[in-house]
Design an enzyme around this catalytic site. Structure first.
Site, mmCIF file in Angstrom:
data_model
loop_
_atom_site.group_PDB
_atom_site.id
_atom_site.type_symbol
_atom_site.label_atom_id
_atom_site.label_comp_id
_atom_site.label_asym_id
_atom_site.label_seq_id
_atom_site.Cartn_x
_atom_site.Cartn_y
_atom_site.Cartn_z
ATOM 1 N N ASN A 9 0.864 -1.184 0.000
ATOM 2 C CA ASN A 9 0.000 0.000 0.000
ATOM 3 C C ASN A 9 0.897 1.229 0.000
ATOM 4 O O ASN A 9 1.526 1.543 1.013
ATOM 5 C CB ASN A 9 -0.881 -0.032 1.257
ATOM 6 C CG ASN A 9 -1.702 1.238 1.417
ATOM 7 O OD1 ASN A 9 -1.808 2.045 0.488
ATOM 8 N ND2 ASN A 9 -2.278 1.416 2.601
ATOM 9 N N TRP A 10 0.954 1.896 -1.153
ATOM 10 C CA TRP A 10 1.861 3.047 -1.266
ATOM 11 C C TRP A 10 1.237 4.336 -0.740
ATOM 12 O O TRP A 10 1.884 5.391 -0.770
ATOM 13 C CB TRP A 10 2.298 3.216 -2.733
ATOM 14 C CG TRP A 10 3.223 2.119 -3.191
ATOM 15 C CD1 TRP A 10 3.770 1.127 -2.401
ATOM 16 C CD2 TRP A 10 3.726 1.891 -4.513
ATOM 17 N NE1 TRP A 10 4.572 0.307 -3.165
ATOM 18 C CE2 TRP A 10 4.566 0.753 -4.461
ATOM 19 C CE3 TRP A 10 3.556 2.549 -5.727
ATOM 20 C CZ2 TRP A 10 5.221 0.260 -5.592
ATOM 21 C CZ3 TRP A 10 4.210 2.051 -6.857
ATOM 22 C CH2 TRP A 10 5.031 0.934 -6.780
ATOM 23 N N LYS A 11 0.011 4.282 -0.325
ATOM 24 C CA LYS A 11 -0.661 5.453 0.257
ATOM 25 C C LYS A 11 -0.472 6.675 -0.651
ATOM 26 O O LYS A 11 -0.498 6.549 -1.865
ATOM 27 C CB LYS A 11 -0.141 5.703 1.677
ATOM 28 C CG LYS A 11 -0.161 4.448 2.531
ATOM 29 C CD LYS A 11 0.088 4.719 3.973
ATOM 30 C CE LYS A 11 0.200 3.396 4.727
ATOM 31 N NZ LYS A 11 0.164 3.533 6.164
ATOM 32 N N HIS A 95 -9.473 0.870 5.099
ATOM 33 C CA HIS A 95 -8.177 1.089 5.757
ATOM 34 C C HIS A 95 -8.382 2.036 6.941
ATOM 35 O O HIS A 95 -9.197 2.958 6.881
ATOM 36 C CB HIS A 95 -7.176 1.684 4.763
ATOM 37 C CG HIS A 95 -5.777 1.659 5.277
ATOM 38 N ND1 HIS A 95 -5.314 2.601 6.167
ATOM 39 C CD2 HIS A 95 -4.744 0.803 5.061
ATOM 40 C CE1 HIS A 95 -4.050 2.321 6.464
ATOM 41 N NE2 HIS A 95 -3.679 1.242 5.801
ATOM 42 N N GLU A 97 -6.759 4.450 7.968
ATOM 43 C CA GLU A 97 -6.571 5.878 7.659
ATOM 44 C C GLU A 97 -7.820 6.467 7.026
ATOM 45 O O GLU A 97 -8.118 7.656 7.197
ATOM 46 C CB GLU A 97 -5.330 6.052 6.767
ATOM 47 C CG GLU A 97 -4.059 5.815 7.581
ATOM 48 C CD GLU A 97 -2.856 5.373 6.783
ATOM 49 O OE1 GLU A 97 -2.872 5.475 5.548
ATOM 50 O OE2 GLU A 97 -1.890 4.899 7.405
ATOM 51 N N GLU A 167 -5.129 -5.274 10.811
ATOM 52 C CA GLU A 167 -4.148 -4.211 10.974
ATOM 53 C C GLU A 167 -4.432 -3.436 12.265
ATOM 54 O O GLU A 167 -5.255 -2.511 12.265
ATOM 55 C CB GLU A 167 -4.226 -3.241 9.794
ATOM 56 C CG GLU A 167 -3.937 -3.870 8.457
ATOM 57 C CD GLU A 167 -3.355 -2.858 7.487
ATOM 58 O OE1 GLU A 167 -2.257 -3.098 6.997
ATOM 59 O OE2 GLU A 167 -3.987 -1.815 7.250
ATOM 60 N N GLY A 173 2.595 2.058 10.693
ATOM 61 C CA GLY A 173 3.551 3.150 10.527
ATOM 62 C C GLY A 173 4.259 3.562 11.793
ATOM 63 O O GLY A 173 4.873 4.625 11.853
ATOM 64 N N SER A 213 3.619 -2.306 10.348
ATOM 65 C CA SER A 213 5.073 -2.275 10.530
ATOM 66 C C SER A 213 5.745 -3.594 10.149
ATOM 67 O O SER A 213 6.687 -4.037 10.806
ATOM 68 C CB SER A 213 5.427 -1.859 11.964
ATOM 69 O OG SER A 213 4.965 -0.543 12.221
ATOM 70 N N GLY A 235 4.926 1.160 4.689
ATOM 71 C CA GLY A 235 6.236 1.801 4.540
ATOM 72 C C GLY A 235 7.264 0.964 3.800
ATOM 73 O O GLY A 235 7.949 1.464 2.895
HETATM 74 C C1 PEP Z 1 -0.701 -0.014 6.064
HETATM 75 O O1 PEP Z 1 -0.760 1.165 5.781
HETATM 76 O O2 PEP Z 1 -1.601 -0.786 5.713
HETATM 77 C C2 PEP Z 1 0.449 -0.474 6.826
HETATM 78 C C3 PEP Z 1 0.422 -1.677 7.315
HETATM 79 O O3 PEP Z 1 1.481 0.408 6.981
HETATM 80 P P1 PEP Z 1 2.938 0.099 7.617
HETATM 81 O O4 PEP Z 1 3.426 -1.193 7.013
HETATM 82 O O5 PEP Z 1 3.781 1.254 7.246
HETATM 83 O O6 PEP Z 1 2.741 -0.050 9.094
#
Ligand code: PEP
Length: 254
Positions: A9-11, A95, A97, A167, A173, A213, A235
């Site tokens: 997921n490049w957001k 998600h 976010e 998640e 993050g 993470s 990330g």
């Molecule tokens: C995500 O945004 O779905 C995610 C898991 O981010 P990260 O790996 O950066 O924690």
């Protein structure tokens, strides 16, 4: 058998040029991987170019969100048919976010899940508890509610095609991941709730991912768990070498 699944997921990162460069570099390194579904979810602006860059490879394209209506007066929104036209196979929905910054509700997520299936897009449904909810001992209540709401209108035929990402919000993050054991326990519960909500044994085929993470250093802890089928990576997916290392670990080597 559930095929391992790794999605990046490049957001809201990468210009079109940067996205194509990363996808092209990744494509080469993971070209020999056969038994992992590998999905890139760039920003909307890069979907078309990344789709062209990975055409014919073992990488698949996913979007990060979509609206539940196929078209209409929704300024700034993107619909399922638009994603399908660009070659998307998957779409991330719910998600954290989106739930927290944009106040997306369980009901809206459920409508998006149904709309995705109607468009032959496969949802990567995200669920997870906040730190506050976790500290209050509400992890299971929160995730059960999110899961049951999202699949309330689905039938058993859809479940094997659904992907769920557990998640924990506090792990996204932050550099602080869940333990493999805890993520495995919640993943088993998610599959149980899916089965209860929809009926029948088809939840056994639903892929459940861990996200939060994930790095090349800790992926083994998650992929080694019997109830976890892969990872949704934020990330670490921005860097083609790090993401390739995660994919290769999921494939069982090097
Ligand atoms: C995500 O945004 O779905 C995610 C898991 O981010 P990260 O790996 O950066 O924690």
């Amino acid at each position: 058998m559930r095929i391992p699944f790794i999605a990046g997921n490049w957001k809201m990162h990468k210009t079109v040029r940067e996205a194509v460069e990363t996808a092209t570099a990744l494509k080469t390194v993971v070209a020999a991987v056969e038994i992992v579904d590998i999905v890139l979810c760039p920003p909307f602006t890069a979907l078309g170019d990344v789709g062209r860059a990975i055409a014919g490879s073992n990488l698949e394209l996913g979007a990060q969100d979509m609206h539940w209506e196929p078209q209409g007066a929704y300024t700034g929104e993107i619909s399922g048919p638009m994603l399908w036209e660009l070659g998307c196979t998957y779409v991330i929905l719910g998600h954290s976010e989106r739930r927290h910054h944009f106040h997306e509700t369980d009901d809206e997520v459920a409508r998006k899940v149904q709309a995705a299936f109607a468009q032959e897009l496969l949802p990567i449904l995200c669920v997870g508890e906040t730190l506050e909810e976790r500290d209050a001992g509400r992890t299971e209540d929160v995730i059960e509610r999110q899961v049951r709401a999202a699949v309330a209108e689905l039938d058993a035929v859809a479940l094997p095609r659904l992907v769920v990402a557990y998640e924990p919000v506090w792990a996204i993050g932050t550099g602080r991941s869940a333990t493999g054991g805890e993520a495995n326990r919640v993943s088993a519960l998610i599959r149980q709730w899916l089965g209860q909500a929809v009926g029948g044994p088809s939840a056994d085929e639903t892929r459940v991912l861990y996200g939060g993470s994930v790095t090349p250093e800790n992926i083994a802890e998650f992929i080694g768990q019997p109830e976890i089928d892969g990872a949704l990576v934020g990330g670490a997916s921005l860097n083609s070498e790090a993401f390739a290392a995660i994919v290769l670990a999921a494939a069982g080597g090097p």
